[in-house]
Design an enzyme around this catalytic site. Structure first.
Site, PDB file in Angstrom:
ATOM      1  CE  LYS A  27      -3.229  -0.185  -5.505  1.00 27.61           C
ATOM      2  NZ  LYS A  27      -2.733  -0.612  -4.197  1.00 27.61           N
ATOM      3  CD  GLU A  53     -13.789   5.665  -5.650  1.00 25.92           C
ATOM      4  OE1 GLU A  53     -14.522   6.386  -6.338  1.00 25.92           O
ATOM      5  OE2 GLU A  53     -12.668   6.023  -5.237  1.00 25.92           O
TER       6      GLU A  53
HETATM    7  N1  HSE Z   1      -1.707  -5.274  -2.434  1.00 29.03           N
HETATM    8  C1  HSE Z   1      -2.380  -4.013  -2.482  1.00 29.03           C
HETATM    9  C2  HSE Z   1      -1.799  -3.107  -1.401  1.00 29.03           C
HETATM   10  C3  HSE Z   1      -3.842  -4.253  -2.269  1.00 29.03           C
HETATM   11  O1  HSE Z   1      -1.108  -3.610  -0.507  1.00 29.03           O
HETATM   12  O2  HSE Z   1      -2.009  -1.907  -1.446  1.00 29.03           O
HETATM   13  C4  HSE Z   1      -4.715  -3.054  -2.492  1.00 29.03           C
HETATM   14  O3  HSE Z   1      -4.643  -2.586  -3.799  1.00 29.03           O
END
Ligand code: HSE
Length: 400
Positions: free
Chosen positions: A200, A124
């Site tokens: 992502k 998650e």
């Molecule tokens: N480096 C990532 C960001 C951390 O700034 O979104 C969270 O995944």
């Protein structure tokens, strides 16, 4: 008592241990059992830590302890984290993680392994930090065909862009502040160049469309070329520049990509600021679902990791239907196959620009520099036309 091990005592790992202690009573009530961090694995020494008795350096201590039912992997990267995850799953322990690099690269394999060993692999926290995204898509939208997902998926770059827009803060200073606040990756190039957001969108695409989507197949462009001039021209014309991850299902093909984009001020996404992330998920029954929250940082990310620990501690057996299938080759559309509208800032005359783009809206014209927004057309055509211009900036315009 449920015993867990935390792998990695960095920003997220220390947040996980702190949160379990901070909300112990609440967690015990939710779990109807006590949650105990038995081990913390880290190669570094923490002699002054209140948890100093829990530290181990050798993963086999955790691997061989039958008391450990759940392992939280918050090391990051795809080397040690991969090895330990495989070994933990094979030893019959569920693994939860915030490691988007590992899920994006090895998610299918690790989900298969979890299924074979009848344990869980939850992630998650890998997308959107503390925002509930993975379960809402998997569970609450289970009756829908998800047709599209897009949004702001990187907290560091959203923080930097906000500081540039609102405080005129130089890029380097904004990045340094994001690092100090614990938002950035160990190597912030992954944030700035869109690599983190690419991982992502791969995870969200895999979950939404049912087959693993690998980062190598996904176009990713970051924000390092965005200038304050473009931010200002966009703002005057009703747009905010944001780093956007997009995925759309076209049946046998999908769109999946990351790039900066002009987002109209009329879109909710344009008002998502600082470290906040926001994702729009479109289902064919529910319509648009818009989720927003802190996308990075110690306790927001720990919030999602600890929720996964609780879920894994409540469901020891592999969660039916969880995850996705193996990849489908050549499924991701190339940039040339897609249609875009572009914001272009060029060192040309108005006539030269309009000769290429007769229908473009000219939004800026000063001292030999013209900016315009083109109509939507095939990107292969755009690339040919842009070769005939002296392009200073080219940024896609988000089609809602
Ligand atoms: N480096 C990532 C960001 C951390 O700034 O979104 C969270 O995944």
């Amino acid at each position: 008592m449920i015993n867990v091990a935390v792998l990695g005592f960095g920003t997220v790992g220390s947040g996980v241990v702190e949160l379990i202690e901070m909300n112990q009573a609440h967690i015990t009530a939710k779990l109807e059992n006590q949650l105990n961090v038995k081990y913390i694995l880290d190669i570094r020494d923490f002699p002054d830590s209140p948890y100093k008795d829990k530290f181990v350096k050798d993963f086999s201590v955790i691997e061989n302890d039958p008391d450990i039912k759940v392992v939280a992997e918050v090391i990051g990267g795809a080397t040690f984290a991969y090895d330990y995850t495989v070994r933990a799953l094979k030893a019959g322990k569920s693994v939860v993680t915030s490691n988007k690099e590992l899920v994006a690269q090895k998610g299918y394999e690790l989900l298969q392994l979890a299924k074979e060993h009848n344990v869980n692999y939850f992630f998650e926290a890998s997308v959107g930090g503390g925002i509930p995204l993975i379960r809402p898509m998997h569970r609450c939208m289970a009756a829908n065909e998800v047709t599209e997902v897009y949004g702001i998926l990187n907290g560091t770059t959203n923080f930097i862009l906000t500081k540039m827009i609102e405080e005129n803060m130089p890029f380097a200073e904004a990045l340094k502040t994001a690092q100090e606040l614990g938002y950035a990756e160990a190597d912030p190039t992954a944030d700035v160049e869109g690599i983190d957001a690419c991982r992502k969108i791969c995870i969200l695409s895999s979950l939404a469309f049912g087959h693993h989507v690998y980062p190598k197949d996904v176009y990713a462009e970051g924000i390092s070329k965005i200038s304050l001039d473009d931010v200002a021209i966009a703002d005057e014309n009703g747009y905010a520049i944001k780093l956007i991850g997009q995925a759309e299902n076209y049946g046998s093909k999908i769109k999946a990509m990351v790039s900066p984009a002009l987002v109209p001020h009329t879109s909710l996404l344009s008002s998502v600021k600082d470290v906040f992330n926001s994702v729009l998920m479109r289902g064919n029954a529910v319509g648009d679902v818009f989720l927003c929250g802190r996308g990075a940082g110690k306790l927001p990310t720990a919030s999602a990791v600890v929720a996964d620990i609780l879920d894994a501690a409540k469901h020891f057996e592999f969660l039916k239907g969880w995850g996705w299938q193996d990849e489908v080759a050549n499924r991701v559309l190339s940039q040339e196959e897609l249609d875009f509208s572009w914001y272009l800032r060029v060192e040309n005359t108005r006539e030269e620009l309009l000769a290429q783009y007769p229908d473009a809206d000219v939004v800026f014209d000063e001292n030999g520099v013209i900016a315009a927004i083109t109509k939507v057309e095939n990107n292969g055509e755009h690339q040919k036309k842009q070769k005939n211009l002296k392009v200073l900036s080219a940024i896609r315009v988000l089609q809602l």
